[in-house]
Design an enzyme around this catalytic site. Structure first.
Site, short mmCIF file in Angstrom:
data_model
loop_
_atom_site.label_atom_id
_atom_site.label_comp_id
_atom_site.label_asym_id
_atom_site.label_seq_id
_atom_site.Cartn_x
_atom_site.Cartn_y
_atom_site.Cartn_z
N SER A 201 -31.59 67.92 163.25
CA SER A 201 -30.62 67.47 162.26
C SER A 201 -31.28 67.33 160.88
CB SER A 201 -29.97 66.17 162.73
OG SER A 201 -28.86 65.83 161.96
N ASP B 264 -20.01 72.12 166.82
CA ASP B 264 -20.79 71.00 166.31
C ASP B 264 -19.98 70.36 165.18
OD1 ASP B 264 -22.58 69.25 165.10
OD2 ASP B 264 -24.27 70.62 165.18
N HIS C 92 -23.97 67.88 168.52
CA HIS C 92 -25.04 67.93 167.51
C HIS C 92 -26.42 67.66 168.09
CE1 HIS C 92 -26.30 68.09 163.37
NE2 HIS C 92 -26.81 66.87 163.40
#
Length: 267
Positions: A95, A217, A245
């Site tokens: 991320s 996502d 995610h």
């Protein structure tokens, strides 16, 4: 300062193997990698750590000034690399950490030799010709909700971020991780994560790079993966047959296979 204690550094795997440095995202800690570490550590030296303010790090070392920009997190990475004398390590960032890895590679190019970007997003806000997945109003509302009631926000948002509603235990794990973070620290990290635009930094990447995205996502739609892939010359884009995610938790086997395949290509 004892960097290993400050960042709760843990190392596993063969001592003479190439090094993987695994970096967690917002609201998480190194525990998020536990399902992929055993397979990776069979062939590679795996370094795990927590950013200051997360997990088992030394909270006394946290400062709002340092961690109000991604450069502060990149400095953590560079200092861990220096402490362990890592050379040409493969940085695996989840991320927001994918972009932290880009900055760390800029700051310490001799330390980082390749990047694996797991569900990255250089900019969460839509722009002309770019879909980040959120409007400015969306992000303002998200941050206002987080700052008003962090525990309530965590309980509502974590399952959305995780996806996989048919596996509620995954959303609950992320909720628990978010809730374990100090709300004041989380507020700063959230603003740093969701308001930073790192698209220009992608142009600096000159090391081999793997971009991992999921089929679905809610935080980083596939248009984002395509943008990151297009912005980094020679990068490899892999779309995992996974939802959410956090594929290292929801699809650890597929995530591990993609990472190992990329690492083999570097030899």
């Amino acid at each position: 300062m004892d960097i290993r204690r400050r960042n709760n550094v843990n190392v596993t795997g063969p001592t003479d193997a190439p090094v993987l440095l695994l970096a967690h995202g917002f609201g998480c800690d190194q525990n998020m990698w536990r399902l992929v570490v055993p397979a990776l550590a069979k062939r590679y030296r795996v370094v795990l750590f927590d950013y200051v303010g997360s997990g088992g790090s030394d909270l006394a070392a946290w400062s709002e000034e340092r961690y109000s920009s991604l450069q502060g997190y990149a400095a953590d990475v560079a200092e861990v690399c220096e402490e362990l004398d890592l050379r040409q390590a493969v940085f695996v960032g989840h991320s927001v950490s994918a972009m932290v890895g880009v900055l760390a590679a800029q700051a310490a190019p001799e330390r980082i030799g390749a990047l694996v970007m797991v569900t990255p997003s250089p900019c969460y806000i839509d722009d002309e010709g770019y879909r980040g997945g959120f409007s400015t109003e969306d992000i303002d509302e998200l941050l206002a909700s987080l700052e008003a009631n962090y525990l309530g926000w965590s309980s509502a948002m974590a399952p959305v971020i995780m996806g996989n509603p048919e596996r509620p235990e995954l959303g609950q794990e992320l909720t628990n991780s978010f809730c374990a973070t100090d709300p004041d620290i989380a507020r700063v990290f959230a603003r740093t994560t969701f308001l930073t635009d790192s698209r220009e930094d992608l142009k600096s990447v000159s090391v081999p790079t793997l971009v991992l995205e999921c089929e679905q996502d809610a935080i980083a739609p596939r248009e984002v993966g395509a943008h990151v892939h297009a912005a980094i010359p020679g990068s490899r884009l892999v779309t995992l047959d996974a939802t959410g995610h956090c594929p290292q938790l929801s699809a650890p086997e597929a995530t591990t296979e993609a990472i190992l395949g990329f690492l083999e290509s570097l030899k």
